[in-house]
Design a protein around this motif. Sequence first.
Motif, PDB file in Angstrom:
ATOM      1  N   PRO A 156       0.991  -1.102   0.063  1.00 18.00           N
ATOM      2  CA  PRO A 156       0.194  -0.040   0.077  1.00 18.00           C
ATOM      3  C   PRO A 156       0.968   1.269   0.040  1.00 18.00           C
ATOM      4  CG  PRO A 156      -0.739  -1.674   1.636  1.00 18.00           C
ATOM      5  CD  PRO A 156       0.666  -2.039   1.193  1.00 18.00           C
ATOM      6  N   GLY A 157       0.450   2.319  -0.321  1.00 16.68           N
ATOM      7  CA  GLY A 157       0.926   3.749  -0.248  1.00 16.68           C
ATOM      8  C   GLY A 157       1.988   3.845  -1.328  1.00 16.68           C
ATOM      9  N   ASN A 158       1.907   3.302  -2.667  1.00 15.48           N
ATOM     10  CA  ASN A 158       2.780   3.297  -3.801  1.00 15.48           C
ATOM     11  C   ASN A 158       4.214   3.158  -3.405  1.00 15.48           C
ATOM     12  OD1 ASN A 158       0.593   4.397  -4.835  1.00 15.48           O
ATOM     13  ND2 ASN A 158       1.503   6.344  -5.507  1.00 15.48           N
ATOM     14  N   ARG A 159       4.164   1.867  -2.626  1.00 17.36           N
ATOM     15  CA  ARG A 159       5.734   1.209  -2.292  1.00 17.36           C
ATOM     16  C   ARG A 159       5.732  -0.141  -2.578  1.00 17.36           C
ATOM     17  NH1 ARG A 159       8.859   4.082   0.736  1.00 17.36           N
ATOM     18  NH2 ARG A 159       9.832   2.249   1.793  1.00 17.36           N
ATOM     19  N   LEU A 160       6.865  -0.775  -2.748  1.00 21.55           N
ATOM     20  CA  LEU A 160       7.003  -1.825  -3.136  1.00 21.55           C
ATOM     21  C   LEU A 160       8.238  -2.636  -2.244  1.00 21.55           C
ATOM     22  CD1 LEU A 160       9.488  -2.669  -5.149  1.00 21.55           C
ATOM     23  CD2 LEU A 160       8.013  -1.291  -6.657  1.00 21.55           C
ATOM     24  N   HIS A 161       8.035  -4.074  -2.004  1.00 20.73           N
ATOM     25  CA  HIS A 161       9.274  -4.537  -1.430  1.00 20.73           C
ATOM     26  C   HIS A 161       9.847  -5.269  -2.567  1.00 20.73           C
ATOM     27  CE1 HIS A 161      11.299  -8.197   0.530  1.00 20.73           C
ATOM     28  NE2 HIS A 161      11.370  -7.366   1.363  1.00 20.73           N
ATOM     29  N   LEU A 162      11.197  -5.414  -2.564  1.00 21.29           N
ATOM     30  CA  LEU A 162      12.049  -5.827  -3.527  1.00 21.29           C
ATOM     31  C   LEU A 162      13.149  -6.853  -3.122  1.00 21.29           C
ATOM     32  CD1 LEU A 162      13.083  -4.599  -7.048  1.00 21.29           C
ATOM     33  CD2 LEU A 162      15.117  -5.595  -5.489  1.00 21.29           C
ATOM     34  N   ALA A 163      13.222  -8.044  -3.164  1.00 21.84           N
ATOM     35  CA  ALA A 163      14.260  -9.128  -2.993  1.00 21.84           C
ATOM     36  C   ALA A 163      15.025  -9.523  -3.996  1.00 21.84           C
ATOM     37  CB  ALA A 163      13.814 -10.321  -2.182  1.00 21.84           C
ATOM     38  N   ALA A 164      16.252  -9.652  -4.100  1.00 21.39           N
ATOM     39  CA  ALA A 164      17.253 -10.018  -5.167  1.00 21.39           C
ATOM     40  C   ALA A 164      18.579 -10.717  -4.533  1.00 21.39           C
ATOM     41  CB  ALA A 164      17.303  -8.783  -6.123  1.00 21.39           C
ATOM     42  N   LYS A 165      19.315 -11.263  -5.438  1.00 19.34           N
ATOM     43  CA  LYS A 165      20.774 -11.626  -5.021  1.00 19.34           C
ATOM     44  C   LYS A 165      21.492 -10.854  -6.135  1.00 19.34           C
ATOM     45  CE  LYS A 165      18.938 -16.188  -3.622  1.00 19.34           C
ATOM     46  NZ  LYS A 165      18.983 -17.816  -3.959  1.00 19.34           N
ATOM     47  N   ALA A 166      22.652 -10.606  -5.411  1.00 20.29           N
ATOM     48  CA  ALA A 166      23.961 -10.207  -6.148  1.00 20.29           C
ATOM     49  C   ALA A 166      24.770 -11.090  -6.191  1.00 20.29           C
ATOM     50  CB  ALA A 166      24.484  -8.910  -5.432  1.00 20.29           C
ATOM     51  N   ASP A 167      25.388 -11.386  -7.576  1.00 21.09           N
ATOM     52  CA  ASP A 167      26.288 -12.464  -7.896  1.00 21.09           C
ATOM     53  C   ASP A 167      27.601 -11.751  -8.320  1.00 21.09           C
ATOM     54  OD1 ASP A 167      27.720 -14.380  -8.901  1.00 21.09           O
ATOM     55  OD2 ASP A 167      26.344 -15.201 -10.441  1.00 21.09           O
ATOM     56  N   LEU A 168      28.512 -11.793  -7.137  1.00 18.31           N
ATOM     57  CA  LEU A 168      29.763 -11.267  -7.383  1.00 18.31           C
ATOM     58  C   LEU A 168      30.630 -12.051  -8.425  1.00 18.31           C
ATOM     59  CD1 LEU A 168      30.364 -10.287  -3.681  1.00 18.31           C
ATOM     60  CD2 LEU A 168      29.116  -9.301  -5.631  1.00 18.31           C
ATOM     61  N   ASN A 169      30.051 -13.372  -8.833  1.00 20.51           N
ATOM     62  CA  ASN A 169      30.997 -13.872  -9.997  1.00 20.51           C
ATOM     63  C   ASN A 169      32.304 -14.520  -9.193  1.00 20.51           C
ATOM     64  OD1 ASN A 169      31.014 -14.634 -12.622  1.00 20.51           O
ATOM     65  ND2 ASN A 169      32.486 -13.175 -13.367  1.00 20.51           N
ATOM     66  N   ASN A 170      32.285 -14.758  -8.162  1.00 17.68           N
ATOM     67  CA  ASN A 170      33.201 -15.451  -7.507  1.00 17.68           C
ATOM     68  C   ASN A 170      32.760 -16.459  -6.643  1.00 17.68           C
ATOM     69  OD1 ASN A 170      32.057 -14.051  -5.325  1.00 17.68           O
ATOM     70  ND2 ASN A 170      33.815 -12.841  -4.700  1.00 17.68           N
ATOM     71  N   GLY A 171      31.405 -17.061  -6.833  1.00 20.82           N
ATOM     72  CA  GLY A 171      30.817 -17.958  -6.161  1.00 20.82           C
ATOM     73  C   GLY A 171      30.032 -17.505  -4.915  1.00 20.82           C
ATOM     74  N   GLU A 172      29.820 -16.211  -4.650  1.00 22.48           N
ATOM     75  CA  GLU A 172      29.421 -15.760  -3.404  1.00 22.48           C
ATOM     76  C   GLU A 172      28.044 -14.917  -4.006  1.00 22.48           C
ATOM     77  OE1 GLU A 172      30.183 -12.908   0.462  1.00 22.48           O
ATOM     78  OE2 GLU A 172      31.567 -12.932  -1.241  1.00 22.48           O
ATOM     79  N   LEU A 173      27.053 -15.152  -3.303  1.00 21.45           N
ATOM     80  CA  LEU A 173      25.695 -14.358  -3.693  1.00 21.45           C
ATOM     81  C   LEU A 173      25.355 -14.081  -2.262  1.00 21.45           C
ATOM     82  CD1 LEU A 173      23.718 -17.597  -5.466  1.00 21.45           C
ATOM     83  CD2 LEU A 173      24.866 -15.550  -6.482  1.00 21.45           C
ATOM     84  N   ILE A 174      24.937 -12.591  -2.504  1.00 25.40           N
ATOM     85  CA  ILE A 174      24.485 -11.856  -1.617  1.00 25.40           C
ATOM     86  C   ILE A 174      23.248 -11.429  -1.506  1.00 25.40           C
ATOM     87  CG2 ILE A 174      25.175  -9.531  -0.335  1.00 25.40           C
ATOM     88  CD1 ILE A 174      27.616 -11.128  -0.554  1.00 25.40           C
ATOM     89  N   PRO A 175      22.358 -11.641  -0.567  1.00 29.11           N
ATOM     90  CA  PRO A 175      20.899 -11.470  -0.816  1.00 29.11           C
ATOM     91  C   PRO A 175      20.575  -9.966  -0.282  1.00 29.11           C
ATOM     92  CG  PRO A 175      21.656 -12.513   1.459  1.00 29.11           C
ATOM     93  CD  PRO A 175      22.937 -12.640   0.569  1.00 29.11           C
ATOM     94  N   LEU A 176      19.660  -9.653  -1.063  1.00 30.25           N
ATOM     95  CA  LEU A 176      19.165  -8.036  -0.878  1.00 30.25           C
ATOM     96  C   LEU A 176      17.787  -8.069  -0.631  1.00 30.25           C
ATOM     97  CD1 LEU A 176      20.919  -6.857  -4.351  1.00 30.25           C
ATOM     98  CD2 LEU A 176      22.207  -7.155  -2.052  1.00 30.25           C
TER      99      LEU A 176
END
Length: 264
Positions: A156-176
Amino acid sequence: MFGGLTGLTDSKGTDWGEKMLNTVASQTIRHLFTQSESVEVLVRCHPSSKLLQGSIDSFKMNGSGLVIRRDFAVEEMSFETDAVAIDFGAVLGGKLNLKQPTQAIAQVILSETGINQAFKAELVKKRLVNLSVPALTALSGGQPVSFTDVQVQLLPGNRLHLAAKADLNNGELIPLSMTLTVAVERRRRISFKDPKIELDAVPEAQREISQTLSMALAEILDNMVDLDRFDLDGVKMRLNRLETEGKKLIFSGYAEIERIPHSS
Protein backbone atom coordinates in the motif's frame (compact mmCIF):
# COMPACT_ATOMS: atom_id res chain seq x y z
CA MET A 1 -22.22 1.33 -51.38
CA PHE A 2 -21.53 4.37 -49.18
CA GLY A 3 -25.24 4.77 -48.56
CA GLY A 4 -25.35 1.19 -47.34
CA LEU A 5 -22.41 1.77 -45.04
CA THR A 6 -23.79 4.90 -43.45
CA GLY A 7 -27.52 4.45 -43.73
CA LEU A 8 -28.26 0.90 -42.59
CA THR A 9 -28.63 -0.13 -38.98
CA ASP A 10 -28.97 -3.51 -37.34
CA SER A 11 -31.61 -4.55 -34.81
CA LYS A 12 -29.70 -2.81 -32.04
CA GLY A 13 -29.47 0.44 -33.99
CA THR A 14 -25.76 0.10 -34.72
CA ASP A 15 -24.79 1.82 -37.95
CA TRP A 16 -23.09 -0.49 -40.45
CA GLY A 17 -20.37 2.07 -41.02
CA GLU A 18 -19.63 2.15 -37.30
CA LYS A 19 -19.74 -1.63 -37.17
CA MET A 20 -17.22 -1.93 -39.98
CA LEU A 21 -15.01 0.68 -38.38
CA ASN A 22 -15.19 -1.13 -35.03
CA THR A 23 -14.13 -4.36 -36.74
CA VAL A 24 -11.21 -2.75 -38.56
CA ALA A 25 -10.10 -0.89 -35.43
CA SER A 26 -10.31 -4.04 -33.28
CA GLN A 27 -8.18 -5.99 -35.75
CA THR A 28 -5.65 -3.16 -36.00
CA ILE A 29 -5.32 -2.69 -32.24
CA ARG A 30 -5.13 -6.43 -31.58
CA HIS A 31 -2.13 -6.68 -33.88
CA LEU A 32 -0.20 -4.23 -31.69
CA PHE A 33 0.16 -6.92 -29.06
CA THR A 34 2.10 -10.16 -29.11
CA GLN A 35 -0.82 -11.76 -27.27
CA SER A 36 -4.26 -10.64 -26.13
CA GLU A 37 -7.14 -12.28 -24.29
CA SER A 38 -9.64 -9.63 -25.37
CA VAL A 39 -9.58 -6.34 -27.26
CA GLU A 40 -12.81 -4.38 -27.52
CA VAL A 41 -13.10 -1.22 -29.59
CA LEU A 42 -16.07 1.14 -29.70
CA VAL A 43 -16.16 3.90 -32.29
CA ARG A 44 -18.94 6.49 -32.24
CA CYS A 45 -19.94 8.67 -35.18
CA HIS A 46 -23.20 10.65 -35.24
CA PRO A 47 -24.58 11.48 -37.67
CA SER A 48 -23.14 8.55 -39.54
CA SER A 49 -22.63 10.64 -42.67
CA LYS A 50 -19.61 12.25 -40.98
CA LEU A 51 -17.77 8.98 -41.45
CA LEU A 52 -17.52 9.67 -45.18
CA GLN A 53 -15.44 12.74 -44.35
CA GLY A 54 -13.37 10.67 -41.90
CA SER A 55 -14.72 12.42 -38.81
CA ILE A 56 -15.63 10.35 -35.73
CA ASP A 57 -16.83 11.51 -32.32
CA SER A 58 -14.87 9.17 -30.06
CA PHE A 59 -12.72 6.09 -30.09
CA LYS A 60 -12.57 3.77 -27.06
CA MET A 61 -10.42 0.69 -26.53
CA ASN A 62 -10.46 -1.79 -23.66
CA GLY A 63 -8.02 -4.70 -23.62
CA SER A 64 -7.12 -7.40 -21.12
CA GLY A 65 -4.52 -10.13 -20.91
CA LEU A 66 -2.17 -8.22 -23.20
CA VAL A 67 1.49 -8.95 -23.91
CA ILE A 68 3.75 -6.27 -25.40
CA ARG A 69 6.99 -7.17 -27.18
CA ARG A 70 6.66 -10.84 -26.19
CA ASP A 71 7.68 -10.29 -22.55
CA PHE A 72 5.71 -7.48 -20.94
CA ALA A 73 2.32 -8.51 -19.59
CA VAL A 74 -0.42 -5.89 -19.13
CA GLU A 75 -3.46 -7.01 -17.17
CA GLU A 76 -5.69 -4.25 -18.53
CA MET A 77 -5.29 -1.26 -20.86
CA SER A 78 -7.86 1.30 -21.92
CA PHE A 79 -7.85 4.57 -23.79
CA GLU A 80 -10.41 7.00 -25.17
CA THR A 81 -10.02 9.85 -27.64
CA ASP A 82 -12.19 12.86 -28.30
CA ALA A 83 -13.18 13.66 -31.88
CA VAL A 84 -10.58 12.40 -34.34
CA ALA A 85 -10.06 12.49 -38.12
CA ILE A 86 -9.37 9.25 -39.97
CA ASP A 87 -8.82 8.19 -43.57
CA PHE A 88 -12.12 6.61 -44.56
CA GLY A 89 -10.62 5.20 -47.75
CA ALA A 90 -8.09 3.25 -45.68
CA VAL A 91 -10.94 1.83 -43.56
CA LEU A 92 -12.48 0.38 -46.73
CA GLY A 93 -9.13 -1.31 -47.31
CA GLY A 94 -9.11 -2.77 -43.83
CA LYS A 95 -6.67 -0.29 -42.28
CA LEU A 96 -6.98 2.45 -39.68
CA ASN A 97 -5.00 5.63 -40.46
CA LEU A 98 -5.20 9.00 -38.73
CA LYS A 99 -5.36 12.20 -40.74
CA GLN A 100 -3.81 14.15 -37.88
CA PRO A 101 -2.24 13.39 -34.48
CA THR A 102 -4.55 13.04 -31.51
CA GLN A 103 -4.47 12.42 -27.77
CA ALA A 104 -6.28 9.85 -25.68
CA ILE A 105 -6.76 9.49 -21.95
CA ALA A 106 -5.30 6.17 -20.90
CA GLN A 107 -5.12 3.72 -18.02
CA VAL A 108 -2.74 0.78 -17.71
CA ILE A 109 -2.96 -1.88 -15.00
CA LEU A 110 -0.03 -4.17 -14.28
CA SER A 111 -0.26 -7.19 -12.00
CA GLU A 112 2.37 -8.16 -9.45
CA THR A 113 2.84 -11.40 -11.41
CA GLY A 114 3.33 -9.50 -14.67
CA ILE A 115 5.90 -7.18 -13.09
CA ASN A 116 7.91 -10.15 -11.85
CA GLN A 117 7.75 -11.74 -15.29
CA ALA A 118 9.09 -8.51 -16.79
CA PHE A 119 12.27 -8.82 -14.69
CA LYS A 120 12.98 -12.05 -16.59
CA ALA A 121 12.74 -10.33 -19.99
CA GLU A 122 15.99 -9.96 -21.93
CA LEU A 123 15.44 -6.21 -22.31
CA VAL A 124 15.46 -5.90 -18.51
CA LYS A 125 18.02 -8.57 -17.65
CA LYS A 126 20.68 -7.04 -19.87
CA ARG A 127 20.58 -3.95 -17.66
CA LEU A 128 21.07 -6.02 -14.50
CA VAL A 129 23.69 -8.65 -15.39
CA ASN A 130 27.43 -8.56 -16.04
CA LEU A 131 27.77 -4.97 -14.88
CA SER A 132 31.31 -3.63 -14.95
CA VAL A 133 30.61 -0.40 -13.08
CA PRO A 134 33.74 0.48 -11.04
CA ALA A 135 31.73 1.05 -7.86
CA LEU A 136 30.44 -2.52 -8.13
CA THR A 137 33.52 -4.33 -9.40
CA ALA A 138 35.45 -2.85 -6.50
CA LEU A 139 33.31 -5.09 -4.29
CA SER A 140 33.88 -8.21 -6.39
CA GLY A 141 37.61 -8.16 -6.94
CA GLY A 142 37.24 -6.63 -10.39
CA GLN A 143 34.66 -9.13 -11.66
CA PRO A 144 31.36 -8.09 -13.28
CA VAL A 145 28.39 -8.08 -10.90
CA SER A 146 24.89 -9.37 -11.71
CA PHE A 147 21.57 -8.84 -9.95
CA THR A 148 19.38 -11.93 -10.24
CA ASP A 149 16.24 -13.58 -8.81
CA VAL A 150 14.41 -10.25 -8.54
CA GLN A 151 11.04 -10.59 -6.81
CA VAL A 152 8.62 -7.69 -6.28
CA GLN A 153 5.73 -7.47 -3.84
CA LEU A 154 3.38 -4.51 -4.16
CA LEU A 155 2.57 -2.68 -0.94
CA PRO A 156 0.00 0.00 0.00
CA GLY A 157 0.92 3.66 -0.32
CA ASN A 158 2.78 3.37 -3.65
CA ARG A 159 5.52 1.27 -2.15
CA LEU A 160 6.94 -2.11 -3.04
CA HIS A 161 9.18 -4.71 -1.46
CA LEU A 162 12.04 -5.98 -3.60
CA ALA A 163 14.19 -9.02 -2.94
CA ALA A 164 17.11 -10.07 -5.13
CA LYS A 165 20.54 -11.63 -5.12
CA ALA A 166 23.82 -10.07 -6.13
CA ASP A 167 26.21 -12.45 -7.90
CA LEU A 168 29.79 -11.28 -7.42
CA ASN A 169 31.02 -13.81 -10.00
CA ASN A 170 33.28 -15.40 -7.41
CA GLY A 171 30.90 -18.03 -6.09
CA GLU A 172 29.35 -15.70 -3.52
CA LEU A 173 25.69 -14.68 -3.64
CA ILE A 174 24.62 -11.70 -1.55
CA PRO A 175 20.93 -11.52 -0.53
CA LEU A 176 19.28 -8.11 -0.98
CA SER A 177 16.02 -6.89 0.54
CA MET A 178 14.46 -3.43 0.62
CA THR A 179 11.28 -1.40 0.27
CA LEU A 180 11.02 1.50 -2.17
CA THR A 181 8.54 4.20 -3.14
CA VAL A 182 7.44 4.27 -6.79
CA ALA A 183 6.37 7.52 -8.43
CA VAL A 184 6.04 9.26 -11.80
CA GLU A 185 8.70 11.77 -12.87
CA ARG A 186 8.36 14.15 -15.83
CA ARG A 187 5.35 12.11 -17.01
CA ARG A 188 7.56 9.50 -18.66
CA ARG A 189 9.81 7.96 -16.00
CA ILE A 190 9.00 5.58 -13.16
CA SER A 191 11.21 6.46 -10.20
CA PHE A 192 12.26 4.16 -7.36
CA LYS A 193 13.00 6.39 -4.37
CA ASP A 194 13.53 6.31 -0.63
CA PRO A 195 15.03 2.80 -0.37
CA LYS A 196 14.78 1.26 3.08
CA ILE A 197 17.34 -1.53 3.29
CA GLU A 198 16.40 -4.60 5.30
CA LEU A 199 19.29 -6.58 6.75
CA ASP A 200 17.68 -8.76 9.43
CA ALA A 201 17.63 -11.86 7.20
CA VAL A 202 21.13 -11.23 5.80
CA PRO A 203 24.06 -13.10 7.40
CA GLU A 204 26.00 -10.69 9.57
CA ALA A 205 29.20 -11.12 7.58
CA GLN A 206 27.37 -9.96 4.42
CA ARG A 207 25.36 -7.08 5.82
CA GLU A 208 27.72 -4.26 4.92
CA ILE A 209 28.13 -5.37 1.31
CA SER A 210 24.39 -6.13 1.09
CA GLN A 211 23.66 -2.55 2.15
CA THR A 212 26.01 -1.15 -0.50
CA LEU A 213 24.73 -3.42 -3.28
CA SER A 214 21.09 -2.75 -2.39
CA MET A 215 21.65 0.99 -2.76
CA ALA A 216 23.38 0.37 -6.10
CA LEU A 217 20.45 -1.73 -7.34
CA ALA A 218 17.96 0.94 -6.24
CA GLU A 219 19.90 3.52 -8.27
CA ILE A 220 19.95 1.26 -11.33
CA LEU A 221 16.19 0.73 -11.13
CA ASP A 222 15.59 4.45 -10.69
CA ASN A 223 17.29 5.10 -14.03
CA MET A 224 15.89 2.12 -15.92
CA VAL A 225 12.16 2.58 -16.54
CA ASP A 226 11.74 5.30 -19.15
CA LEU A 227 8.53 4.92 -21.14
CA ASP A 228 10.17 6.25 -24.29
CA ARG A 229 12.06 2.94 -24.49
CA PHE A 230 8.79 1.02 -24.64
CA ASP A 231 6.81 3.23 -27.00
CA LEU A 232 5.03 1.66 -29.92
CA ASP A 233 5.90 3.25 -33.25
CA GLY A 234 3.80 6.39 -33.52
CA VAL A 235 2.44 6.26 -29.96
CA LYS A 236 3.94 7.88 -26.85
CA MET A 237 2.62 7.23 -23.37
CA ARG A 238 2.64 9.99 -20.77
CA LEU A 239 1.69 9.38 -17.13
CA ASN A 240 0.06 11.70 -14.64
CA ARG A 241 -0.10 9.38 -11.63
CA LEU A 242 0.27 5.85 -10.38
CA GLU A 243 -1.02 3.95 -7.38
CA THR A 244 -0.69 0.51 -5.86
CA GLU A 245 -3.96 -1.27 -5.18
CA GLY A 246 -3.68 -4.79 -3.79
CA LYS A 247 -1.68 -6.86 -6.26
CA LYS A 248 -2.04 -4.25 -9.00
CA LEU A 249 -0.06 -1.19 -10.11
CA ILE A 250 -2.36 1.30 -11.82
CA PHE A 251 -1.10 4.03 -14.16
CA SER A 252 -3.25 6.93 -15.37
CA GLY A 253 -2.24 9.36 -18.07
CA TYR A 254 -2.61 9.90 -21.79
CA ALA A 255 -1.29 8.69 -25.11
CA GLU A 256 0.06 10.98 -27.83
CA ILE A 257 -0.94 9.17 -31.03
CA GLU A 258 0.81 10.38 -34.17
CA ARG A 259 -0.23 7.37 -36.23
CA ILE A 260 -1.66 3.93 -35.59
CA PRO A 261 1.17 1.39 -35.78
CA HIS A 262 0.36 -1.86 -37.57
CA SER A 263 2.56 -4.27 -35.61
CA SER A 264 4.07 -4.61 -32.12
